[in-house]
Enzyme design. Structure first.
Site, short mmCIF file in Angstrom:
data_model
loop_
_atom_site.label_atom_id
_atom_site.label_comp_id
_atom_site.label_asym_id
_atom_site.label_seq_id
_atom_site.Cartn_x
_atom_site.Cartn_y
_atom_site.Cartn_z
N ASN A 74 38.47 35.41 38.34
CA ASN A 74 38.00 36.61 39.04
C ASN A 74 36.95 37.31 38.21
O ASN A 74 36.86 37.13 36.99
CB ASN A 74 39.16 37.57 39.30
CG ASN A 74 39.73 38.18 38.04
OD1 ASN A 74 40.50 37.52 37.33
ND2 ASN A 74 39.36 39.41 37.75
N CYS A 75 36.11 38.11 38.88
CA CYS A 75 35.28 39.10 38.21
C CYS A 75 35.80 40.47 38.64
O CYS A 75 36.95 40.59 39.05
CB CYS A 75 33.80 38.90 38.54
SG CYS A 75 33.41 39.08 40.29
N MET A 76 35.00 41.51 38.56
CA MET A 76 35.52 42.84 38.85
C MET A 76 35.92 43.02 40.31
O MET A 76 36.83 43.78 40.61
CB MET A 76 34.48 43.89 38.45
CG MET A 76 34.34 44.05 36.94
SD MET A 76 33.29 45.44 36.46
CE MET A 76 31.68 44.84 36.96
N THR A 77 35.24 42.32 41.22
CA THR A 77 35.50 42.56 42.64
C THR A 77 35.82 41.29 43.43
O THR A 77 36.14 41.38 44.60
CB THR A 77 34.27 43.23 43.30
OG1 THR A 77 33.13 42.37 43.12
CG2 THR A 77 34.00 44.60 42.70
N ARG A 78 35.74 40.11 42.81
CA ARG A 78 35.84 38.87 43.57
C ARG A 78 36.88 37.92 42.98
O ARG A 78 36.97 37.76 41.77
CB ARG A 78 34.49 38.15 43.60
CG ARG A 78 33.37 39.00 44.14
CD ARG A 78 32.04 38.29 44.11
NE ARG A 78 30.97 39.21 44.48
CZ ARG A 78 29.73 38.85 44.78
NH1 ARG A 78 29.40 37.58 44.74
NH2 ARG A 78 28.83 39.75 45.11
#
EC number: 2.7.1.192
Length: 474
Positions: free
Chosen positions: A28-32
Site C-alpha cells: 500500500n501507499c498512503m491512499t491505495r
C-alpha cells in the site's frame, strides 16, 4: 475495521482480481491498496463500482485500489491475512468473462515503467516525511530563536538530534534505492544494495571526507561515480537482468555460491565503464531541464496544471527520481511545491462546488468528508469523490493549480527560488515548515503559503464561473 474495507469487500476484490493464485504481491501507499498480479487479463475492471472503492488504476502487473487516507494500510494488512488463509482458485472462468473488456484497457509501456517507481520508492516515503518534518521543525526553531550553527547547550543539541535523521537518510539513500530497485526489477535486493554502494564510495585517495574505495581507477580508466539515483536505478536494472541470465545457466548446486558472485562482477564492471558516465549525463540533463522549467513561470504552470492527471493515471511516483536529482543539484526539491499546487487548486474547486450546491445535498457531504484530507495534502478523496466524476470541476481544479504554479514560478524568476527540504514529503498545509531557500526558511514558507492561497482562490473562481455549468450539484 471501517465498513468500507470490510472482509466481505476485500473478499470480493480478491475474487475480481483473479483469486489468491493471481496475486504476486500486496502492499500500500498512503491512499491505495497495491496488488501485484501475475496475469492482468484475470482482473475485472469493474472493481471501481464496489461501494467503498473510490477508484481503480490498472497496469500490466498491478492493480491499485484507491480507498483513501488511513484506510489503505488497514486494507493491505487485512488482504495479506486473507491471502495467507485462502486456497488458490482456478480463475479460468473469470479470465473468459473479462478478456474482451480488457482489450481496450491495455496500459502503455511508459505507464508500466513508471509503475515500477511506486514499488521502489513507496516503502521509503514514510521515512522521507518523518525526516523532512524533523528537519523542517528544527530549522524553523533555529531561525525563529536565532540559534547559531556552532551554539552549545541543550537546545542546540536537541536541534542537531532532530536534523541527524535527514543526514543519515540522504547519506545512504542510494543503498535503500538499490535494494528496492533490484527487487522491483526481479533480482535479489542485496545485490542491488551492494552495486549502489559503489556509487557512494570515494575514489580520490586525497579526499578527507567519505569512504575511500581503495583504488582510484578501474584498470587504468578513470572512475567518475556521478549520476547518483539515476545511475543506481540503471545499475539495479542491469543487475537484475544479469542475475536472471546467470541463474538460467547455473546448476542448482552452485546457485547459492556463484550466481551473486558472477552477477556482482559483471554489473560492477558495467557500472564503472558505462553506467556511471551515462548516469552522470542523464542526471545533468534531467537537472538542467527541470531547473529551467522551475525558473520559467509558464513551465511551472504547466507542471502544476498537469499533475492531477498524473495522479489519476497512477504515474506520479515517476517524479521521485527527479526530486532526488534536484536535491543533489540545488540542495532542495524545487519541483515538489510546484506540483503541490495541483492539490490546492482542487481544494478551491471543491469549496466552489460546496458553495453552489444545495444545503442538504450529497455533494456537500462528499466535500465535507474530503476537504480536510485535501487541506493536509491528500488529494485522492477530492479527485475520485468530488471533482473527477463531474469532469468540469476537475479541469478547473487543474487550472487553479496551474495558477499557483505560475505564482511560485514568478517568485523564483524574480530571485527567490524555494523548495522542499527533503526529496519527498507531505503537501498541503502540512508542508509549510518543510520549505527552505537560500534566503532562509521564513521567506520560503511565505512563498509556498502565497502559492496555496492563489491556487485556492483561482480554483474557486474558475469552478464558480466555468465548472458548475451543466454539472450535477446534487
Amino acid at each position: 475495521m471501517a465498513k468500507e474495507i470490510s472482509s466481505e469487500l476485500l473478499n470480493t476484490i480478491l475474487t475480481r482480481v483473479g483469486g489468491p493464485g493471481n496475486i504476486a504481491s500486496c502492499g500500500n501507499c498512503m491512499t491505495r491498496l497495491r496488488l501485484g498480479v501475475h496475469d492482468s487479463s484475470l482482473v475485472d475492471p469493474n472493481i471501481k463500482t464496489l461501494e467503498g472503492v473510490k477508484s481503480v488504476i490498472l497496469t500490466s502487473d498491478q492493480v491499485q485500489v484507491v480507498f483513501g487516507p488511513g484506510k489503505a494500510h488497514r486494507a493491505a494488512k487485512a488482504m495479506s491475512e486473507l491471502l495467507g488463509e485462502a486456497p488458490v482458485q482456478d480463475a479460468a472462468e473469470i479470465a473468459a468473462q473479462n478478456k474482451r473488456q480488457l482489450k481496450a484497457k491495455q496500459t502503455s509501456g511508459v505507464q508500466q515503467f513508471l509503475a515500477k517507481f511506486a514499488t521502489i520508492f513507496t516503502p521509503l516515503i514514510p521515512g522521507f516525511i518523518a525526516a523532512g518534518l524533523l528537519l523542517g521543525i528544527a530549522t524553523l526553531i533555529a531561525t525563529v530563536m536565532h540559534v547559531p550553527a556552532d551554539a552549545q547547550g541543550t537546545l542546540p543539541d536537541a536541534l542537531n538530534f532532530m536534523k541527524v535523521f535527514s543526514k543519515g537518510l540522504f547519506t545512504f539513500l542510494v543503498i535503500l534505492v538499490g535494494y528496492n530497485a533490484a527487487q522491483a526489477f526481479g533480482g535479489t535486493g542485496v545485490n542491488g544494495a551492494i552495486i549502489a554502494a559503489l556509487f557512494l564510495l570515494g575514489y580520490n585517495p586525497a579526499a578527507t571526507t567519505g569512504y575511500y574505495a581503495g583504488f582510484h581507477d578501474f584498470f587504468g580508466l578513470p572512475i567518475d561515480p556521478r549520476g547518483n539515483i539515476i545511475g543506481v536505478l540503471i545499475a539495479a536494472w542491469a543487475c537484475a537482468r544479469i542475475e536472471g541470465m546467470v541463474r538460467r545457466f547455473m546448476p542448482d548446486d552452485l546457485d547459492m555460491l556463484l550466481t551473486s558472485l558472477i552477477t556482482l562482477l559483471i554489473t560492477a564492471t558495467l557500472a564503472y565503464l558505462i553506467i556511471m558516465p551515462l548516469g552522470g549525463w542523464l542526471f545533468e540533463g534531467m537537472s538542467w531541464l527541470f531547473m529551467h522549467l522551475n525558473s520559467n513561470p509558464f513551465g511551472c504552470a504547466v507542471l502544476a496544471g498537469l499533475f492531477l492527471i498524473a495522479v489519476v493515471f497512477g504515474v506520479h511516483q515517476g517524479f521521485i527520481p527527479v526530486y532526488l536529482a534536484l536535491m543533489d543539484s540545488q540542495g532542495f526539491n524545487s519541483l515538489f511545491p510546484i506540483l503541490s499546487m495541483a492539490g490546492a487548486g482542487q481544494v478551491g474547486a471543491a469549496l466552489a462546488l460546496y458553495w453552489r450546491s444545495q444545503p442538504h445535498s450529497a455533494l456537500r457531504s462528499q466535500v465535507r468528508g474530503a476537504i480536510i484530507p485535501g487541506l493536509l495534502g491528500v488529494g485522492e478523496p477530492l479527485i475520485y469523490g468530488v471533482t473527477l466524476p463531474r469532469m468540469k470541476p476537475f479541469v478547473t481544479a487543474c487550472l487553479g493549480g496551474a495558477a499557483g504554479g505560475l505564482f511560485i514560478g514568478l517568485i523564483a524568476w524574480w530571485g527567490l527560488p524555494m523548495g522542499l527540504n527533503s526529496a519527498f514529503g507531505p503537501s498541503g498545509l502540512v508542508a509549510l515548515p518543510l520549505m527552505t531557500s537560500a534566503q532562509g526558511i521564513l521567506p520560503a514558507m511565505a512563498v509556498y503559503a502565497g502559492g496555496i492561497l492563489v491556487a485556492w482562490v483561482c480554483g474557486f473562481i474558475f469552478t464558480t464561473l466555468f465548472g458548475c455549468r451543466n454539472v450535477n450539484l446534487d
